[in-house]
Design a protein around this motif. Structure first.
Motif, short mmCIF file in Angstrom:
data_model
loop_
_atom_site.label_atom_id
_atom_site.label_comp_id
_atom_site.label_asym_id
_atom_site.label_seq_id
_atom_site.Cartn_x
_atom_site.Cartn_y
_atom_site.Cartn_z
N ALA A 194 -2.16 -4.30 4.40
CA ALA A 194 -1.89 -3.25 3.06
C ALA A 194 -1.57 -3.89 1.95
O ALA A 194 -1.89 -3.72 0.62
N GLU A 195 -0.27 -4.68 2.23
CA GLU A 195 0.15 -5.44 0.94
C GLU A 195 -0.85 -6.16 0.47
O GLU A 195 -0.94 -6.46 -0.87
N ARG A 196 -1.78 -7.04 1.34
CA ARG A 196 -2.63 -7.98 0.66
C ARG A 196 -3.72 -7.31 -0.25
O ARG A 196 -3.99 -7.51 -1.30
N ARG A 197 -4.09 -5.86 0.10
CA ARG A 197 -4.97 -5.15 -0.74
C ARG A 197 -4.05 -4.85 -2.04
O ARG A 197 -4.72 -4.81 -3.05
N ALA A 198 -3.12 -4.40 -2.03
CA ALA A 198 -2.30 -4.09 -3.09
C ALA A 198 -1.93 -5.15 -4.03
O ALA A 198 -1.89 -4.92 -5.30
N ALA A 199 -1.77 -6.48 -3.38
CA ALA A 199 -1.65 -7.60 -4.18
C ALA A 199 -2.62 -7.94 -5.48
O ALA A 199 -2.19 -8.57 -6.36
N SER A 233 0.74 2.09 -11.00
CA SER A 233 -0.28 3.06 -9.92
C SER A 233 -0.44 2.45 -8.72
O SER A 233 -1.00 3.02 -7.84
N GLU A 234 0.32 1.12 -8.50
CA GLU A 234 0.21 0.80 -7.08
C GLU A 234 1.59 1.10 -6.30
O GLU A 234 2.55 0.14 -6.79
N LYS A 235 1.61 1.83 -5.36
CA LYS A 235 2.80 1.99 -4.75
C LYS A 235 3.57 1.18 -4.05
O LYS A 235 4.84 0.78 -4.11
N LEU A 236 2.86 0.01 -3.48
CA LEU A 236 3.39 -1.07 -2.86
C LEU A 236 4.16 -2.08 -3.78
O LEU A 236 4.66 -3.20 -3.20
N ALA A 237 3.84 -1.92 -5.13
CA ALA A 237 4.13 -3.32 -6.24
C ALA A 237 5.11 -2.69 -7.03
O ALA A 237 5.29 -1.77 -7.25
N LYS A 238 6.10 -3.88 -7.19
CA LYS A 238 7.15 -3.34 -8.06
C LYS A 238 7.30 -4.50 -9.15
O LYS A 238 7.46 -5.70 -8.72
N LEU A 239 7.19 -4.00 -10.31
CA LEU A 239 7.16 -5.04 -11.48
C LEU A 239 8.38 -5.83 -11.55
O LEU A 239 9.53 -5.18 -11.52
N LEU A 263 2.41 -13.64 -19.09
CA LEU A 263 3.26 -13.81 -17.73
C LEU A 263 3.64 -12.65 -17.17
O LEU A 263 4.07 -11.58 -17.47
N LEU A 264 3.58 -12.60 -15.51
CA LEU A 264 3.80 -11.49 -14.86
C LEU A 264 4.25 -11.94 -13.56
O LEU A 264 3.88 -12.92 -12.92
N ALA A 265 5.29 -11.19 -13.24
CA ALA A 265 5.68 -11.29 -11.73
C ALA A 265 6.07 -10.04 -11.00
O ALA A 265 6.56 -9.02 -11.82
N ALA A 266 5.80 -9.82 -9.86
CA ALA A 266 5.78 -8.48 -9.24
C ALA A 266 6.06 -8.95 -7.55
O ALA A 266 5.80 -9.66 -7.18
N ARG A 267 6.87 -8.03 -7.04
CA ARG A 267 7.09 -7.82 -5.74
C ARG A 267 5.97 -6.95 -5.13
O ARG A 267 5.61 -6.08 -5.70
N ARG A 272 7.25 -11.87 -3.36
CA ARG A 272 7.20 -11.91 -4.72
C ARG A 272 6.06 -12.79 -5.22
O ARG A 272 6.03 -14.27 -4.65
N LEU A 273 5.25 -12.32 -5.92
CA LEU A 273 4.20 -13.11 -6.56
C LEU A 273 4.14 -13.20 -8.00
O LEU A 273 4.76 -12.37 -8.81
N ILE A 274 3.42 -14.36 -8.62
CA ILE A 274 3.44 -14.41 -10.14
C ILE A 274 1.91 -14.64 -10.48
O ILE A 274 1.27 -15.32 -9.52
N ASP A 275 1.75 -14.38 -11.62
CA ASP A 275 0.35 -14.73 -12.21
C ASP A 275 0.41 -14.76 -13.52
O ASP A 275 1.59 -14.36 -14.12
#
Ligand code: AMP
Length: 289
Positions: A194-199, A233-239, A263-267, A272-275
């Protein structure tokens, strides 16, 4: 392909290549290799011979409570991949070989290291710079390859190399993505289905910003709104942060000018992922994702 564990033997091997006038290319990694890493290796192979790749999970760049212990490790598979690409040397030292008892030195690039990733991960870039300087000094490559996936890291390393007059040219390679846009990362392995889809929301939010820019938006506020609302809009993500910065100074900008990075970082869950995306205002606001 030769696997080297000792600093001394790595140095001797690299010095022999240098004496023979070989053009040494170097790709530092923490292993758990994916296509992002392999793109750096391919770039190195196109320009250099021999190519040396380090696999070293650097304890100094992990903070307390971070994922040092659970960081994915897959040495056998990594070596098979590197061998298939024609890599000549893998440098895979133990932590005690890089940081022997009594080690006391660290390297810090001031200013650039304290913001964004550095603010969230205090000491992280100091750990990165210390190990990268050691590796560059051990290998003394003509070219060293880094990914734009870690844009702030690449900028800081470039600054360190320039400030310390190292004889290595830093080459920064594009971001390699999964087919649904997620930037490849060893940490993606932590995501459940589920997280993979949200990512993919990181990519989708950068893409929303790209569409804004393509439709004429130039103000940071307007561009970042597109990012913030997509992440929200993505419930599993937190900026964590989304910022538009000058690609050289990493200072925030209010309007697109020169070359910029978003620059973008979100959990996503606990990962924690960056892009990021690169915007060249001088080239018709062309965007590289
Ligand atoms: P790491 O093993 O995470 O320390 O990464 C080693 C190098 O690979 C760094 O220069 C990263 O920026 C680069 N890298 C990691 N992921 C990607 C990617 N998706 N695309 C391009 N380069 C990457």
């Amino acid at each position: 392909m030769e696997i080297i564990r000792s600093v001394e033997w790595m140095k001797q091997t690299a010095r022999a290549a240098e004496s023979a006038k070989h053009l040494v290319g170097f790709v530092p990694t923490m292993g758990a290799l994916h296509e992002g890493h392999l793109s750096l290796v391919r770039a190195a192979k196109r320009q250099c011979s021999p190519v040396m790749v380090s696999i070293f999970v650097n304890p100094a760049q992990f903070g307390p409570g971070e994922d040092l212990e659970k960081y994915p490790r897959n040495f056998e598979k990594d070596c098979a991949l590197l061998e298939s690409l024609g890599v000549e040397y893998v440098f895979a030292p133990e932590a005690s070989e890089i940081y022997p008892a009594g080690f006391r030195t660290s390297v810090r690039v001031e200013g650039l290291s304290e913001k964004f990733e550095g603010r969230v991960r205090p000491g992280h870039f100091q750990g990165v710079c210390t190990v990268v300087l050691k590796l560059l000094e051990i290998v003394r490559p003509r070219f060293a390859y880094f990914g734009r996936k870690d844009a702030q890291q690449a900028r800081i390393v470039r600054q360190m190399v320039s400030d310390l007059n190292l004889d290595t040219e830093i080459v920064v390679c594009p971001i390699v993505r999964e087919s649904d846009g997620l930037a490849m990362s060893s940490r993606n392995a932590y995501l459940d289905p589920a997280e993979r889809r949200a990512a993919t929301v990181l990519y989708r939010s950068l893409d929303a910003a790209r569409r804004k820019i393509n439709s004429g938006a130039r103000a940071a506020g307007e561009i970042l709104d597109a990012v913030n609302s997509t992440i929200a809009s993505e419930k599993l993500a937190k900026l964590d942060y989304a910022e538009l910065v000058d690609a050289d100074s990493f200072e925030r900008v209010d309007f697109l000018r020169g070359t910029c990075l978003l620059l973008l970082a979100a959990r996503v869950g606990s990962t924690r992922l960056i892009d990021n995306m690169f915007i060249d205002a001088a080239r018709d606001f062309s965007v590289s994702l």
